[in-house]
Design an enzyme around this catalytic site. Sequence first.
Site, short mmCIF file in Angstrom:
data_model
loop_
_atom_site.label_atom_id
_atom_site.label_comp_id
_atom_site.label_asym_id
_atom_site.label_seq_id
_atom_site.Cartn_x
_atom_site.Cartn_y
_atom_site.Cartn_z
CE LYS A 22 -1.76 1.55 4.02
NZ LYS A 22 -1.50 2.96 4.39
CG ASN A 23 2.24 2.75 3.52
OD1 ASN A 23 1.09 3.09 3.24
ND2 ASN A 23 2.63 2.54 4.77
NE ARG A 102 -1.30 12.36 8.12
CZ ARG A 102 -1.31 13.62 8.52
NH1 ARG A 102 -2.39 14.13 9.07
NH2 ARG A 102 -0.25 14.38 8.37
N PRO A 132 1.97 16.60 11.66
CG PRO A 132 3.82 17.69 12.57
CD PRO A 132 2.93 16.50 12.76
CB VAL A 133 2.18 18.68 6.18
CG1 VAL A 133 1.34 17.42 6.12
CG2 VAL A 133 1.31 19.91 6.33
CG ASP A 134 6.63 20.66 10.55
OD1 ASP A 134 6.13 19.52 10.41
OD2 ASP A 134 7.54 20.89 11.35
CG LEU A 135 9.62 18.21 8.97
CD1 LEU A 135 10.13 16.88 9.54
CD2 LEU A 135 10.67 19.31 9.20
CG ASP A 316 3.13 1.39 9.46
OD1 ASP A 316 2.73 2.23 10.28
OD2 ASP A 316 3.35 1.65 8.27
CB ILE A 338 7.50 6.57 14.45
CG1 ILE A 338 8.65 5.57 14.30
CG2 ILE A 338 7.25 7.35 13.16
CD1 ILE A 338 9.95 6.15 13.84
NE ARG A 408 -7.09 4.00 5.67
CZ ARG A 408 -6.17 4.39 6.56
NH1 ARG A 408 -6.44 4.42 7.83
NH2 ARG A 408 -4.97 4.75 6.15
#
Length: 429
Positions: A22-23, A102, A132-135, A316, A338, A408
């Site tokens: 999936k990833n 996401r 967050p998505v700051d990076l 995971d 993580i 999913r």
Amino acid sequence: MDRIRIVGGSKLNGTIPISGAKNAALPLMIAGLLTEETLILDNVPRLADVAQLQRVLGNHGVDITSVGKRPGDHAYQGQTLHISAANIIDTTAPYELVSKMRASFWVIAPLLARMHEAKVSLPGGCAIGTRPVDLLIMALEKLGAEIAIDGGYVIAKAPGGLTGATIDFPKVTVSGTHVAVMAATLAKGTTVITNAACEPEILDVADCLNAMGARVSGAGTPRIVIEGVARLHGARHTVLPDRIETGTYAIAVAMTGGDVQLAGARPELLQSALDVLTQAGAVVTPNNEGIRVVRSGAGLQPVTVSTAPFPGFPTDLQAQLMALMACAGGASQITETIFENRFMHVQELARFGARISLDGETATIDGIARLRGAPVMATDLRASVSLVIAGLAAEGETMVNRVYHLDRGFERLEDKLSACGATIERISG
Ligand code: EPZ
């Protein structure tokens, strides 16, 4: 809403085919936005997240066709997707779509690289933390994007196109690395990414990008160098096998006992997890067709494990390992490094009788001889499958609610397990 009913206590014996990851499939599909030619992806798992991303890409004007089995195909091969982003008609990814998954936020990178603009909804928090998505934004800014946040959207522009730069991630991030690599493929000049994520899915995407004409080197190591090119072309790529699905079924066999061949699995993708399982008492044997996992009568040994970026023990698989350790002969410790809040399964595992105490990022699990089945539910994908694993070994009946989380990320979970002797069925409605 569908539920899964399990009657525990059967050993698992047989063969489980491992699906495409999936990833890897998700960023590979997103990479299709980088070219006007067709990207063909083989071994794409049939999952709710893949279908959701098809909707996101469809909204940008991407045509996706799914091709089923062909004569001579193996029975469990995934689908083949033909992804054609010849005309991108909309560079906005709306809240209604992005908030459902996401990873759809990552479309910002190819849209910006190819169309020089993107407006993408912030994904928001989720069950495993604030995330967050700051990076990701930092990486795009380094490449020359002008970024504003307005009304819950990230609005990114690069009127003259992106420019190569040095991107030094202060912490290892899979999403940040995917976004930086994809954006840099079409930037002018050279990009150097340091402290990059080394996950196998990063390498798989880089291999596909290179087949599309990109010049990415060092993927799979902490230093990735990308020489920008003017355009990318179509290609054909096979999604690598899912290491988390592999580890999940390996843990399930260690939990129930039995003898299962994980067909198509690649041991080097999850060596740290296989080492932990060996330490716990399973016999893990890589072979030409995948990985064989056996556990005979002997009891399970407790382990001490911290999650870590690849090649460490994957976050995971943390919930699944916790279910296993609930039946070990002694006290185990599992530390989650993580994600800040990835212990939602602890309370649900307690419903099976598991003895788990939490202290900050560390869970201590005092193993007991036998779990007892219970009605349970979970709020994320890997937590949900840890409950399935517990149910397979528990005495009596378990009902897992909110099955959509499982759909999913696990293709035909109940079919694969029941083919190996588990009593597991989906109850619709
Ligand atoms: C990917 O998420 C996976 N998702 C996750 O799998 C996986 O758990 C995770 O990597 C870690 O291996 C996909 O590949 C689709 P990160 P991602 O960016 O990329 C922080 C599953 O169940 N961070 O490596 O979102 C972040 O909060 C899912 O299949 C920032 O602080 O993970 C986390 O603490 C769940 N700022 C850490 O970095 C940022 O801008 C690692 O996150 C980005 C991340």
